[in-house]
Write an enzyme that holds these catalytic residues in place. Structure first.
Site, mmCIF file in Angstrom:
data_model
loop_
_atom_site.group_PDB
_atom_site.id
_atom_site.type_symbol
_atom_site.label_atom_id
_atom_site.label_comp_id
_atom_site.label_asym_id
_atom_site.label_seq_id
_atom_site.Cartn_x
_atom_site.Cartn_y
_atom_site.Cartn_z
ATOM 1 N N PHE B 131 0.857 -1.179 0.000
ATOM 2 C CA PHE B 131 0.000 0.000 0.000
ATOM 3 C C PHE B 131 0.897 1.234 0.000
ATOM 4 O O PHE B 131 1.827 1.330 0.797
ATOM 5 C CB PHE B 131 -0.932 0.001 1.212
ATOM 6 C CG PHE B 131 -1.971 1.073 1.131
ATOM 7 C CD1 PHE B 131 -3.004 0.973 0.223
ATOM 8 C CD2 PHE B 131 -1.883 2.200 1.922
ATOM 9 C CE1 PHE B 131 -3.963 1.984 0.121
ATOM 10 C CE2 PHE B 131 -2.833 3.212 1.821
ATOM 11 C CZ PHE B 131 -3.875 3.107 0.918
ATOM 12 N N ASP B 203 2.430 -4.733 8.537
ATOM 13 C CA ASP B 203 1.227 -3.902 8.487
ATOM 14 C C ASP B 203 0.031 -4.848 8.381
ATOM 15 O O ASP B 203 -0.070 -5.619 7.415
ATOM 16 C CB ASP B 203 1.292 -2.951 7.285
ATOM 17 C CG ASP B 203 0.066 -2.045 7.184
ATOM 18 O OD1 ASP B 203 -0.968 -2.328 7.828
ATOM 19 O OD2 ASP B 203 0.136 -1.058 6.432
ATOM 20 N N TYR B 228 -10.499 0.652 11.109
ATOM 21 C CA TYR B 228 -11.727 1.064 10.424
ATOM 22 C C TYR B 228 -12.117 0.158 9.266
ATOM 23 O O TYR B 228 -13.104 0.415 8.599
ATOM 24 C CB TYR B 228 -11.674 2.531 9.982
ATOM 25 C CG TYR B 228 -10.559 2.938 9.047
ATOM 26 C CD1 TYR B 228 -10.600 2.623 7.697
ATOM 27 C CD2 TYR B 228 -9.485 3.684 9.521
ATOM 28 C CE1 TYR B 228 -9.591 3.030 6.851
ATOM 29 C CE2 TYR B 228 -8.471 4.097 8.682
ATOM 30 C CZ TYR B 228 -8.522 3.769 7.346
ATOM 31 O OH TYR B 228 -7.515 4.166 6.514
ATOM 32 N N LYS B 229 -11.344 -0.891 9.039
ATOM 33 C CA LYS B 229 -11.702 -1.838 7.988
ATOM 34 C C LYS B 229 -12.441 -3.017 8.631
ATOM 35 O O LYS B 229 -13.581 -2.882 9.049
ATOM 36 C CB LYS B 229 -10.438 -2.269 7.242
ATOM 37 C CG LYS B 229 -9.720 -1.106 6.537
ATOM 38 C CD LYS B 229 -8.429 -1.570 5.895
ATOM 39 C CE LYS B 229 -7.640 -0.419 5.286
ATOM 40 N NZ LYS B 229 -8.288 0.132 4.075
ATOM 41 N N ARG B 377 -12.412 -4.996 -6.432
ATOM 42 C CA ARG B 377 -12.205 -5.668 -5.140
ATOM 43 C C ARG B 377 -13.542 -5.965 -4.494
ATOM 44 O O ARG B 377 -14.432 -5.095 -4.439
ATOM 45 C CB ARG B 377 -11.452 -4.751 -4.161
ATOM 46 C CG ARG B 377 -10.061 -4.457 -4.479
ATOM 47 C CD ARG B 377 -9.317 -3.976 -3.222
ATOM 48 N NE ARG B 377 -9.940 -2.803 -2.593
ATOM 49 C CZ ARG B 377 -9.432 -2.169 -1.540
ATOM 50 N NH1 ARG B 377 -8.302 -2.607 -0.985
ATOM 51 N NH2 ARG B 377 -10.031 -1.114 -1.025
#
Lengths: 416, 416
Positions: B131, B203, B228-229, B377
């Protein structure tokens, strides 16, 4: 002599009095700690409900676009800018004051290092009495840069001119001292730093929304600040950073996260800073806490910093006068400057049993706070503090002192 | 061949099915983007209301103590720890993933620099497909340290063994790739790094709450991640950092703010890191956004990562199978590994008009997202995704593709 009726009369004529109704303040409380945590704008609850139920719960991921979440740091920065003498596109609301200070200090050191005439400068000058996290962040940054930076602590404002010299890279000051309420002369001190070839970074934690600030006019270089004190953004609400247009092209900071990228969704493998203030951003922000910042700013939009300042000085003058008149027999020492130009929006008094007296005040509904050593802080927030509040707070203080109605063995909590 | 009734039958037997009721999901939406923004736990709204109305509005500054605001980063860290194979006192919820990665990388470089046998190592190894913010933060940190650090990008997992060598200070990997859903072998890759004398920083943005993680057992050195995912903490909710007990004494990071101080309210002018995980903290946290993280964690407390993983693999297997069966005539390319051990909790397919097809899906209520280049996705969140959701999503995808019901000229928004 002033009477309570005089105070009520002043409240009746106060042009800001109506704004108090926009805050949710508990009954039987005189809140004099807005310099630590601002009171709650009534609008904050429905705003949070909207963000949580509608924007998050219903619109879900689409809200990054449709509810403008991604633009919030810039949009709120533009709302905040007029309160601190900044221009559009110069402020973002993001991260914490500590993290923003790290960015600002790093950028200032970088700017100096890029100037052949200044690149040998290795000292950050600040005050020993500065809020500790500012000193800690400067120590953290300088100890990680191997070029040998150091932090020089001065013990009084009077020592500043001698301390700022040919080795000074950056002067870092908090505009209004958190403990004493002393307000620096931003224009004169910025000029002093510049005359010595240094840059100056201001922390506005106790200034933004509390006193008029004129960053651009007064020649500041970079600034950071807090939204959860006088700006009433909510507990721990994201902080802000100001990068004036004149420094934006040269502004580089090591927290180069994707929100500061020129094209964050291009997902390129190399960092390229955004044009303008965007390069001060780093990562994804806490949207609910961030969105409520706007509710505090909305109240400021209904008045002016000049009106707020006039009332702030009147409230702090009144508080000083009444304490000195009505508590004259007690060992209270005024710490905050009497001179208006040097005063923030708080009044601090020492007392040998400061912590115990403050604890007793809080138990009686007068909420100020305590800071080592021996300092009782009383913050005045013209948006919701009244002249009668000042009277009543002093009367309760007087009663506690006269009757010695405090426990000198009171033990300090971890946080107050 | 699977039918919709088969899917309904599986939902009827799903031990996690009841948990869906704890989330507020809009009607007519099949939400397959929990890998970007988790859905809202119903409890988040009343929790925020309590924090805003009672703790902030009524109790004001006292809530730092009485409502435990000051302890929230550690308390939530302890709640999160079991989900990632961490111990009590090893995790704090704070700041952003980017900022926490900066701390972790800096600390790892510091640990290496303190070891005479390793102090010459100057390379951070990561993947070009990582990312972007992870790469950017590594670039930012390494460019600010004058000892000459660099970031080496490898183009495939297969290149990792050759890329990790005697010059490698730190290997920094995202455990589950945000775009492809590829899951690294944490144990083997950590061992690979250690065998070469490097430390490894993970990560967990797409792992925490999505797949079982065993940080301590698998020999990881440091880790960061997002709440938050898959953890459903709310938009932009604060991230986390894990520092295992074995590394806490050596852990130093440059963002040395007052929340990381051994005695933050002593207001001492020198930084001294807190014992334990507290030294990973920096500044004051956004309390409302932080408090809601607990509502997501509460749901995880009612099940296990093993149960979540079993359903996740069943959902992603089903999605892959149905897409390949029912959309066989269309140019879809599976990007996500078929091998269970290498798969996260998402499925990505390429399509030449991926953005346009995703836009059409979203318009029909199937919310996934798009990532360059050409990748659609679909995130599967076992806490609230059902087998019937999978069926229905594939049917809508098939219909859109069969009828070419998408606008190939669709222009991409700034953020999706």
């Amino acid at each position: 002599m002033t009477t309570r009726n005089d105070c009520l009369a002043r409240d009746a004529q106060d042009p800001l009095a109506a704004l108090r109704d926009q805050f949710d303040l508990p009954p039987q409380v005189i809140y004099l700690d807005g310099n630590s945590l601002g009171a709650r704008p009534k609008a904050a609850l429905p705003r949070a409900q909207q963000v949580i139920a509608q924007e998050w719960g219903h619109d879900l991921i689409r809200s990054w676009n449709t509810a403008g979440w991604f633009d919030l740091p810039k949009r709120l920065g533009n709302r905040l800018a007029p309160l601190i003498g900044a221009d559009d596109g110069e402020v973002v609301v993001t991260d914490t004051t500590s993290v923003n200070l790290f960015k600002a200090l790093a950028a200032a050191l970088h700017m100096q290092a890029a100037d052949p005439a200044r690149q040998a400068r290795r000292v950050i000058v600040t005050e020993r009495s500065n809020f500790p996290t500012d000193i800690y962040m400067a120590q953290g940054l300088s100890s990680w840069l191997e070029r040998g930076y150091s932090v020089k602590l001065v013990d009084s404002v009077e020592e500043l001119p001698a301390a700022i010299g040919a080795d000074t890279a950056v002067v870092m000051l908090t505009h209004v001292n958190y403990r004493t309420g002393y307000q620096h002369d931003m224009r004169a001190t910025s000029a002093l730093a510049h005359a010595a070839g240094a840059l100056i970074v201001w922390d506005l934690a106790h200034s933004a929304g509390a006193v008029p600030v004129a960053l651009n006019d007064d020649g500041a270089d970079l600034a950071v600040g807090c939204t959860y004190k006088y700006l009433n953004g909510g507990p721990g609400s994201p902080a802000f950073i100001w990068v004036p247009r004149k420094h934006q092209a040269a502004f580089r900071q090591p927290l180069s996260g994707w929100w500061g990228h020129a094209a964050p969704f291009a997902m390129a493998p190399d960092f390229a800073p955004a044009d303008g203030i965007g390069r001060a951003l780093c990562g994804t922000q806490p949207v609910v806490s961030l969105a409520m910042v706007e509710c505090g700013l909305d109240v400021f939009g209904q008045t002016s910093m000049a009106a707020i300042r006039a009332k702030s000085l009147a409230l702090t003058d009144l508080f000083i006068t009444l304490v000195e008149q009505r508590c004259a027999d007690h060992p209270l020492g005024l710490v905050t400057p009497r001179e208006h130009a040097r005063r923030g929006s708080q009044v601090s008094f020492t007392h040998p049993h400061g912590y115990a007296v403050m604890t007793a005040l809080i138990a009686r509904g007068v909420i100020g706070d305590y800071r080592e050593p021996a300092i009782m802080r009383f913050g005045f927030t013209p948006l919701y503090s009244s002249y009668a509040d000042v009277w009543d707070a002093v009367e309760i203080l007087r009663d506690i002192l006269d009757r010695q109605d405090y426990n000198v063995d009171a033990k300090r909590d971890a946080v107050t």
